[in-house]
Enzyme design. Structure first.
Site, mmCIF file in Angstrom:
data_model
loop_
_atom_site.group_PDB
_atom_site.id
_atom_site.type_symbol
_atom_site.label_atom_id
_atom_site.label_comp_id
_atom_site.label_asym_id
_atom_site.label_seq_id
_atom_site.Cartn_x
_atom_site.Cartn_y
_atom_site.Cartn_z
ATOM 1 N N THR A 198 5.079 1.757 5.904
ATOM 2 C CA THR A 198 3.718 1.358 6.035
ATOM 3 C C THR A 198 3.147 2.320 7.113
ATOM 4 O O THR A 198 3.592 2.685 8.174
ATOM 5 C CB THR A 198 3.520 0.107 6.574
ATOM 6 O OG1 THR A 198 2.160 -0.126 6.815
ATOM 7 C CG2 THR A 198 4.295 -0.337 7.917
ATOM 8 N N ILE A 199 1.803 2.552 6.600
ATOM 9 C CA ILE A 199 1.207 3.724 7.483
ATOM 10 C C ILE A 199 0.659 2.986 8.959
ATOM 11 O O ILE A 199 0.161 3.302 9.722
ATOM 12 C CB ILE A 199 -0.147 4.110 6.861
ATOM 13 C CG1 ILE A 199 -1.217 3.097 6.289
ATOM 14 C CG2 ILE A 199 0.353 5.169 5.501
ATOM 15 C CD1 ILE A 199 -2.681 3.529 5.846
ATOM 16 N N ASP A 200 0.279 1.637 8.822
ATOM 17 C CA ASP A 200 -0.122 0.887 9.682
ATOM 18 C C ASP A 200 0.915 0.800 11.004
ATOM 19 O O ASP A 200 0.314 0.684 12.067
ATOM 20 C CB ASP A 200 -0.203 -0.652 9.249
ATOM 21 C CG ASP A 200 -1.464 -0.672 8.355
ATOM 22 O OD1 ASP A 200 -2.524 -0.106 8.416
ATOM 23 O OD2 ASP A 200 -1.335 -1.555 7.366
ATOM 24 N N ASN A 206 5.484 -5.314 5.876
ATOM 25 C CA ASN A 206 5.745 -6.486 6.205
ATOM 26 C C ASN A 206 5.986 -7.569 5.057
ATOM 27 O O ASN A 206 6.940 -8.318 4.860
ATOM 28 C CB ASN A 206 4.755 -7.073 6.945
ATOM 29 C CG ASN A 206 4.499 -6.594 8.349
ATOM 30 O OD1 ASN A 206 5.347 -6.622 9.132
ATOM 31 N ND2 ASN A 206 3.433 -5.517 8.313
ATOM 32 N N GLY A 239 0.931 -1.140 0.015
ATOM 33 C CA GLY A 239 -0.187 -0.083 0.042
ATOM 34 C C GLY A 239 0.894 1.135 0.125
ATOM 35 O O GLY A 239 1.644 1.229 0.870
#
Lengths: 418, 418
Positions: free
Chosen positions: A139-141, A111, A16
């Site tokens: 990653t924004i997560d 990941n 993403g």
């Protein structure tokens, strides 16, 4: 230390997009100019997919003016992918690497991208092919292992915190209940960042639900009713990844209820997005049906805006995203090992970071936990809010937030003008 | 010209908030200092609701520093309302007006607020109560009659155009179909503004659906499939207010399908928001089921972010919102009639506006059309896109957009470094 071998390099972007992933890309491109070990830098179009199809950008010859602009542009300038290479896919990758004398592989992603990097590292070793593999985190997560935080997260957190400031003001103006569904498949970091919107004691979000704790609709209705009783309004942050007691995703349950179809990607992840709009409507509808004294209920899903809104990012995040790209090149020149660039928060009172290179197996391990969760210390006992202590972690990553003004008093008596 | 009568004033905010509605409020507050006809300025808490409950802010005594900050703050600093006064409600309003010698009433809002202003104007006249009523326009929907455009629209349009820039980049990076549901119950102005996101020929949105044309799901599926066939991806802008051939709202149809409940406000408007998340999922699910070659479909609902995101507004819009507030005070001093402040675009090549005061019955007429629709000339023949000519109308209202960078070429052959 042995001298770094000489060859060409491929850089790719995967997973993403974020608003600062291109900072890391440009960090790689510009830093390579300082070194001699990499001759040509190829940008893989749509990550590993571009390698096997031999679609590359010539990144040595992009004008600096355009590099500066690309760095500030959201999404992945090279194109991204969710492909996960299998044996045959890898054979084709190495066929192309040999043909083009590629000796350095930089892969920017989360990941799954770290996993891909690890697969490629293993195949290179098995085939005695001299290749340096460096994973650049994104990653924004914010759920990558080892690193203090992930480039991309600070900007997503800033967007979410700002959005909640506005949404809370909107909710003060037209009172009722407002539910916002936020990104975060497994980790509550993005959702937790919503608490940065709070300035006054009664500012929202008043309730925050993260995937790390089971979500009960009954408890949710009771929680909202209690806040509404106290304040006459309620703003709620809900992660798209909330699960029931059995660990089943609520978004999936709601989709099944509504005959929607969820997608599963090559890495085996349920692709949320579908079902998430329905989750918002489901929670709103349930509140309307079960808490009948609440007059006005609205629900929104912030969606991709959290990772793609242009011109609205955290300056700290953009700086760090650039840094990890540059450091990847530096590590490739100076170190004899593969790895992932991790951010290290320096101990002390004022926020500062350094970097280190950690083994790919630490970031993409074989056994769980394969990702980082929001630490339990930040979630309140009842599982419906985030502790104020989380500000110390997330605040510096987000930087400045919009300033908000308000009128303090309501005049009880008729004011007189002198 | 008769001299303006002397008395106190009430200012209120009404309807859905915007990011610049407080500019108009502060415009009223600061401009009153220049005149002698208004003694004290009372801010009604939650519009007419605050009047009948005598909840007022003392607006003569707010520090300038705070006024400056409030002006830049989204939503309604005084609180808003959707109350529509009936006879009894009006009696109570005039009881309070008499008691506090209120002789000027400024009401900032959209169509329903103009209606409320007109009701109050009529009751004042019927009761021979000397009251000057000035409506100050505000609505992100841009659907007020007479005025060239509405304060609040330019900022919502800027948010939407920026969001589509980011979303289109995201869609280039991970290809597939992306559907975004946008605000606009009856008018397609907000949705049409999405075309400002286009720079390159193949930039999205590739399809745009507005409420002014009937929406057919079959046609939608065929349209998307055709774009996907051509570009391998497709970004779609859909107004929440799309209706079928019979004029029924798709959001309502989908909600009924899914047993959701729609709310209807005091003005008889269906309150969208509910059902809109489901509309996104419904369109995405239908595409997945009927266009099986499309691998990746996502749908988001931008929701309240369009009207409340802080720190992200159009400078032109903010300036004009301030102006209409100031002009309302000016008209109240110099003119003997009630009315609504309208923006007039001056003919010529460079964008400039003036204002005029128009009768309330022109802005809130008894007979339809009571609102403005997107003019037919801006909608393409097929009803699935917006003509480029719309840029001339909307561009100046939005102002600057984020700059976007990209890499032009894909190297076919291995590049060689000199």
């Amino acid at each position: 230390m042995a001298e770094a071998w000489t060859g060409n390099a491929v850089v790719g972007q995967s997973g993403g997009p974020t608003v600062v992933i291109n900072q890391s890309l440009v960090g790689v491109i510009e830093e390579i100019q300082k070194y001699r070990h990499i001759k040509n830098l190829l940008g893989a179009h749509h990550g590993v997919h571009g390698i096997i199809h031999e679609q590359f950008y010539d990144l040595n010859r992009q004008p600096t003016q355009m590099l500066d602009l690309v760095a500030q542009t959201p999404a992945a300038a090279l194109g991204s992918t969710r492909d996960k290479p299998d044996q045959k896919y890898c054979e084709r990758i190495f066929e192309v690497f040999r043909k083009r004398d590629v000796r350095y592989f930089f892969y920017i992603g989360g990941n799954d991208s770290a996993s891909t990097a690890r697969i490629i590292e293993r195949v290179a070793r098995d085939n005695h092919y001299a290749l340096r593999v460096i994973h650049i985190p994104k990653t924004i997560d914010n759920d990558l292992l080892v690193t203090d935080h992930c480039p991309g997260y600070g900007s997503a957190a800033r967007f979410v915190a700002s959005a909640f400031m506005g949404d809370d003001l909107d909710n003060r103006a037209l009172r009722g209940v407002k539910i916002n569904i936020l990104m975060g498949r497994d980790a509550g970091f993005i959702t937790a960042a919503s608490i940065l919107a709070r300035q006054r004691e009664d500012d929202g979000p008043h309730l925050v639900y993260v995937p790390e704790r089971p979500f009960s609709v009954e408890q949710f209705v009771a929680d909202v009713a209690a806040v509404y009783e106290r304040l006459g309004r309620c703003v709620v942050a809900v992660s798209e990844g909330i699960r029931d007691e059995k660990g089943e995703l609520w978004a999936a349950k709601v989709s099944v209820l509504r005959q929607a179809h969820l997608e599963v990607d090559a890495h085996g992840n349920v692709q949320l997005g579908e079902g998430v709009g329905s989750l918002a409507d489901y929670l709103a509808g349930t509140l309307r049906a079960q808490a009948r004294n609440i007059k006005r209920v609205r629900a929104d899903t912030y969606g991709y805006l959290q990772r793609s809104f242009p011109g609205y990012y955290s300056h700290v995040d953009a700086w760090e995203a650039r840094l990890v790209g540059q450091m990847a090149v530096s590590y490739s020149a100076d170190s004899e090992v593969n790895g992932s660039v991790a951010l290290v928060r320096l101990p002390g009172t004022t926020y500062a970071v350094g970097t280190k290179l950690v083994g790919l197996s630490q970031v993409a391990p074989d056994a769980p936990p394969k990702t980082k969760s929001l630490p339990a210390e930040y979630i309140n006992q009842a599982g419906n809010n985030i502790e104020a202590s989380y500000r110390e972690y997330v605040g510096p990553l987000v930087g400045d937030l919009p300033k908000i003004g308000w009128f303090e008093q309501i005049a009880e008596a008729m004011p007189t003008r002198p």
